[in-house]
Write an enzyme that holds these catalytic residues in place. Structure first.
Site, PDB file in Angstrom:
ATOM      1  N   ARG A 148     -36.117  11.131   6.742  1.00 29.21           N
ATOM      2  CA  ARG A 148     -35.446   9.950   6.193  1.00 29.21           C
ATOM      3  C   ARG A 148     -34.577   9.212   7.202  1.00 29.21           C
ATOM      4  O   ARG A 148     -34.243   8.053   7.000  1.00 29.21           O
ATOM      5  CB  ARG A 148     -34.686  10.352   4.923  1.00 29.21           C
ATOM      6  CG  ARG A 148     -35.647  10.697   3.793  1.00 29.21           C
ATOM      7  CD  ARG A 148     -34.947  11.384   2.645  1.00 29.21           C
ATOM      8  NE  ARG A 148     -35.184  12.820   2.618  1.00 29.21           N
ATOM      9  CZ  ARG A 148     -34.466  13.689   1.912  1.00 29.21           C
ATOM     10  NH1 ARG A 148     -33.445  13.261   1.187  1.00 29.21           N
ATOM     11  NH2 ARG A 148     -34.750  14.974   1.914  1.00 29.21           N
ATOM     12  N   GLU A 185     -30.436  26.710   3.911  1.00 29.70           N
ATOM     13  CA  GLU A 185     -29.865  27.553   2.867  1.00 29.70           C
ATOM     14  C   GLU A 185     -30.546  28.936   2.911  1.00 29.70           C
ATOM     15  O   GLU A 185     -29.901  29.962   2.808  1.00 29.70           O
ATOM     16  CB  GLU A 185     -30.081  26.881   1.510  1.00 29.70           C
ATOM     17  CG  GLU A 185     -29.265  27.503   0.411  1.00 29.70           C
ATOM     18  CD  GLU A 185     -29.387  26.714  -0.877  1.00 29.70           C
ATOM     19  OE1 GLU A 185     -29.985  25.616  -0.862  1.00 29.70           O
ATOM     20  OE2 GLU A 185     -28.882  27.204  -1.896  1.00 29.70           O
TER      21      GLU A 185
END
Ligand SMILES: O=P(O)(O)OC[C@H]1O[C@H](OP(=O)(O)OP(=O)(O)O)[C@H](O)[C@@H]1O
Ligand SMILES: Nc1ncnc2[nH]cnc12
Length: 259
Positions: A148, A185
């Site tokens: 992005r 994560e």
């Protein structure tokens, strides 16, 4: 070559080249002071990302100003405007970002910038706000992180007269690369940059759509600094403050539009 289609009475232009086009009026510069920053990312904080993300849906209108760039504003203040009101451009940008619960997995509030891209006014305002901040900062490199960061980086680079350097996911770039691994994560990922894309001593802006834990931006900063580039600042459209990515960036300034 461009192709134009008619869909529901709308003209749709499919841009086949890899170049993003942008033309805009670059209004008043914020006249911020030139930064002088030490760098180094700090280690990932212990905050549970999934827990923090659950609480990230209630956004506030704000632009976070680095005290280094503008000592008269502390961070997390709304941008100054001539009439003292919160910048209406940021209000429009904020409402153009869609929040999707439980994507890509339960508990995550996904910040979807594709809806921002559907609103040409809000998309242009987003680019303008960054251009206003960076046009007089002697930046020669805008580095965008896949995927992005590739949407917002190129129009900013064109507008401020800088080159755009893509930081890609592994094994996508055809030439010789340098790589930097970073933690997610769960597990790790890697980004890569072409050798020779930047030169020692250049001044760079790192751009992405969003900062969560800060791992991605830290990896981008490390790649650039390893080859002697000065990272002037990182910029994102969205910050998820609960994930404390800003802390992970250490002293590296971060500018965001929506938090
Ligand atoms: O601050 P962090 O915890 O590192 O997370 C932020 C990154 O996560 C998202 O990208 P993602 O890895 O989902 O890749 P994509 O843009 O290719 O979907 C986002 O676009 C940032 O690049
Ligand atoms: N909540 C989120 N929304 C969109 N992109 C993300 N990247 C990491 N966390 C995200």
């Amino acid at each position: 070559m461009d192709h134009t289609l008619k869909i529901f009475n709308s003209d749709v232009v499919i841009v086949k080249s890899h170049t993003f086009l942008y033309s805009g009026n670059f209004v008043n510069s914020l006249k911020l002071l030139a930064p002088s920053f030490p760098s180094t990312c700090t280690k990932k904080p212990s905050t549970s990302a999934s827990t923090a993300r659950r609480g990230s849906g209630g956004r506030h209108l704000q632009a976070s100003y680095s005290a280094d760039l503008n000592p008269s504003y502390s961070s997390n203040m709304a941008p100054p405007t001539s009439d003292g009101l919160i910048d209406s451009r940021i209000a429009r940008i904020t409402s153009a970002i869609r929040v999707i619960p439980d994507f890509p997995k339960p508990g995550i509030l996904f910040q979807d910038i594709t809806t921002l891209l559907l609103d040409p006014v809000a998309f242009k305002d987003t680019i303008d706000l960054f251009v206003e901040r960076y046009k007089d900062k002697d930046i020669s490199v805008v580095a965008g992180v896949e995927a992005r960061g590739f949407i917002f980086g190129p129009p900013i680079a064109l507008a401020i007269g800088a080159k755009f350097v893509p930081m890609r996911k592994p094994n996508k770039l055809p030439g010789a690369v340098i790589s930097e691994e970073y933690s997610l994560e769960y597990g790790t990922d890697k980004i890569e940059m072409h050798v020779g894309a930047v030169q020692e001593g250049e001044r760079a802006l790192v751009i992405d759509d969003l900062i969560a834990t800060g791992g991605t931006l830290c990896a981008a900063i490390s790649l650039l600094e390893r080859v002697g580039v000065k990272v002037v600042e990182c910029a994102c459209v969205i910050e998820l403050p609960e994930l404390k990515g800003r802390e992970r960036l250490g002293d590296k300034p971060l500018y965001v539009l929506v938090s």
